[in-house]
Design a protein around this motif. Structure first.
Motif, mmCIF file in Angstrom:
data_model
loop_
_atom_site.group_PDB
_atom_site.id
_atom_site.type_symbol
_atom_site.label_atom_id
_atom_site.label_comp_id
_atom_site.label_asym_id
_atom_site.label_seq_id
_atom_site.Cartn_x
_atom_site.Cartn_y
_atom_site.Cartn_z
ATOM 1 N N LYS A 277 -56.049 12.775 -4.240
ATOM 2 C CA LYS A 277 -56.429 13.111 -5.567
ATOM 3 C C LYS A 277 -56.090 11.801 -6.566
ATOM 4 C CE LYS A 277 -56.956 17.910 -5.464
ATOM 5 N NZ LYS A 277 -56.830 19.066 -6.519
ATOM 6 N N ALA A 278 -57.187 11.320 -7.400
ATOM 7 C CA ALA A 278 -56.660 10.160 -8.050
ATOM 8 C C ALA A 278 -55.951 8.983 -7.767
ATOM 9 C CB ALA A 278 -55.976 10.636 -9.362
ATOM 10 N N GLY A 279 -56.173 8.941 -6.249
ATOM 11 C CA GLY A 279 -55.594 7.528 -5.708
ATOM 12 C C GLY A 279 -53.987 7.650 -5.138
ATOM 13 N N THR A 280 -53.506 8.922 -5.431
ATOM 14 C CA THR A 280 -51.924 9.183 -5.281
ATOM 15 C C THR A 280 -51.972 10.114 -4.444
ATOM 16 O OG1 THR A 280 -51.579 8.480 -7.387
ATOM 17 C CG2 THR A 280 -49.879 9.265 -6.368
ATOM 18 N N PRO A 281 -51.443 9.986 -2.877
ATOM 19 C CA PRO A 281 -50.867 11.085 -2.185
ATOM 20 C C PRO A 281 -49.795 11.509 -2.592
ATOM 21 C CG PRO A 281 -51.642 8.949 -1.018
ATOM 22 C CD PRO A 281 -51.692 8.729 -2.365
ATOM 23 N N THR A 282 -49.913 12.909 -2.316
ATOM 24 C CA THR A 282 -48.502 13.920 -2.837
ATOM 25 C C THR A 282 -48.193 14.805 -1.704
ATOM 26 O OG1 THR A 282 -49.616 13.714 -5.259
ATOM 27 C CG2 THR A 282 -48.122 15.490 -4.708
ATOM 28 N N VAL A 283 -46.837 14.868 -1.750
ATOM 29 C CA VAL A 283 -46.332 15.719 -0.672
ATOM 30 C C VAL A 283 -45.299 16.525 -1.574
ATOM 31 C CG1 VAL A 283 -46.880 14.410 1.373
ATOM 32 C CG2 VAL A 283 -44.607 14.166 0.074
#
Length: 305
Positions: A277-283
């Motif tokens: 999302k929005a170019g930012t992988p999140t964990v």
């Protein structure tokens, strides 16, 4: 005092650690704790950790509701996070204490102006260039993701939708779109993608932001560096590299997927249910078998390794 010295030297990481150590002493002096929280928030702010800085401002304001510096810091954080309505509310609260405070007067006016512009489509460039394949440079950007089987979710451009405060700036083959932090996905000389990656610690409401995570780097390698020393907020000393569980959330299905720390970023991004999302992988990061994670996962389907 140690924190203040580090702050003057612009060594904000050590300043955060020093102020945190001061808070751990639990002196019982609410006013001193409010100062420590406000100062730590200022250090977090300079590091770009705006959410952590905001959390400190909120806690400082609870301890001392008239602490103007905490209110100013909180308003500044909301500005950086593009929460303009909240920034206005914090400014109003501060101006009730001191109606002539210059920073608040100026910030209030700026927030009003920006709030009026927030629906003009900050992410229109991303949406246009990644959803169509008819513009030269965008073709390469789309192909790079398609050939890797990476799924990018674009924020809605409908004027009635609020603009997301996405953290990344996409930059592929020269194409880029401005965002909050200036971080960007970029292609290196070897043809590999380097991503900005956001680590969330829900139990402590903390975050880490890695500006350039090589797509072929493993998560465990980053964790070994990030947690070589215990973070100041980990009072129970649970956040050790080999005592962590990583997950990503499929919001559409309300399901959680455990991430193998031995896997590379690319392997995770290629998962059939991972959407960037929005170019930012999140964990999301949890301590293993913690009571908090059990509560967090309650009611959600969890796909474990």
């Amino acid at each position: 005092n140690e924190g203040n010295e580090y702050f003057k030297e612009k060594d904000y990481g050590r300043a955060v650690a020093a102020y945190s150590e001061g808070l751990r002493r639990r002196c019982g002096d609410a006013e001193l704790d409010a100062v420590l929280l406000t100062n730590r928030g200022a250090a977090h702010f300079h590091l770009g950790n705006y959410r952590s800085a905001l959390n400190d401002a909120i806690q400082a304001k609870k301890l001392k509701p008239t602490h103007l510096k905490a209110i100013i810091r909180g308003a500044l954080c909301h500005m950086e996070l593009k929460n303009f309505s909240e920034a206005i509310a914090w400014c109003e609260e501060g101006l009730q204490i001191d109606s002539k405070e210059k920073k608040l007067v100026e910030m209030r006016a700026k927030a009003d102006k920006l709030k009026g512009k927030e629906l003009e489509g900050t992410f229109l460039g991303i949406q246009t260039d990644f959803s169509t394949c008819c513009q030269g440079r965008a073709v390469l950007g789309t192909d790079l993701l398609c050939e890797r089987n990476i799924k990018l979710v674009l924020e809605p451009s409908d004027e009635e939708e609020e603009v997301s405060d996405g953290l990344a700036e996409i930059s592929l083959d020269g194409f880029h779109s401005d965002s909050a932090t200036g971080a960007k996905v970029h292609l290196d000389a070897d043809g590999n993608l380097n991503w900005p990656v956001l680590f969330l610690y829900p139990e402590h409401e903390q975050t880490d932001f890695t500006v350039a995570f090589h797509e072929n780097s493993r998560f465990i390698d980053h964790l070994m560096v990030m947690f070589a020393e215990l973070p100041p907020w980990d009072l129970e000393k649970k956040y050790l590299p080999n005592n962590l569980e990583l997950y990503f959330e499929d919001e559409e299905r309300e399901e959680m997927y455990e991430v193998n720390p031995e896997h590379t970023l690319l392997q995770v991004l290629q998962h059939e249910r991972y959407f960037v999302k929005a170019g930012t992988p999140t964990v999301l990061v949890f301590a293993k078998r913690s009571p908090f994670s059990k509560k967090y996962f309650s009611g959600k389907k969890v796909h474990r390794l």
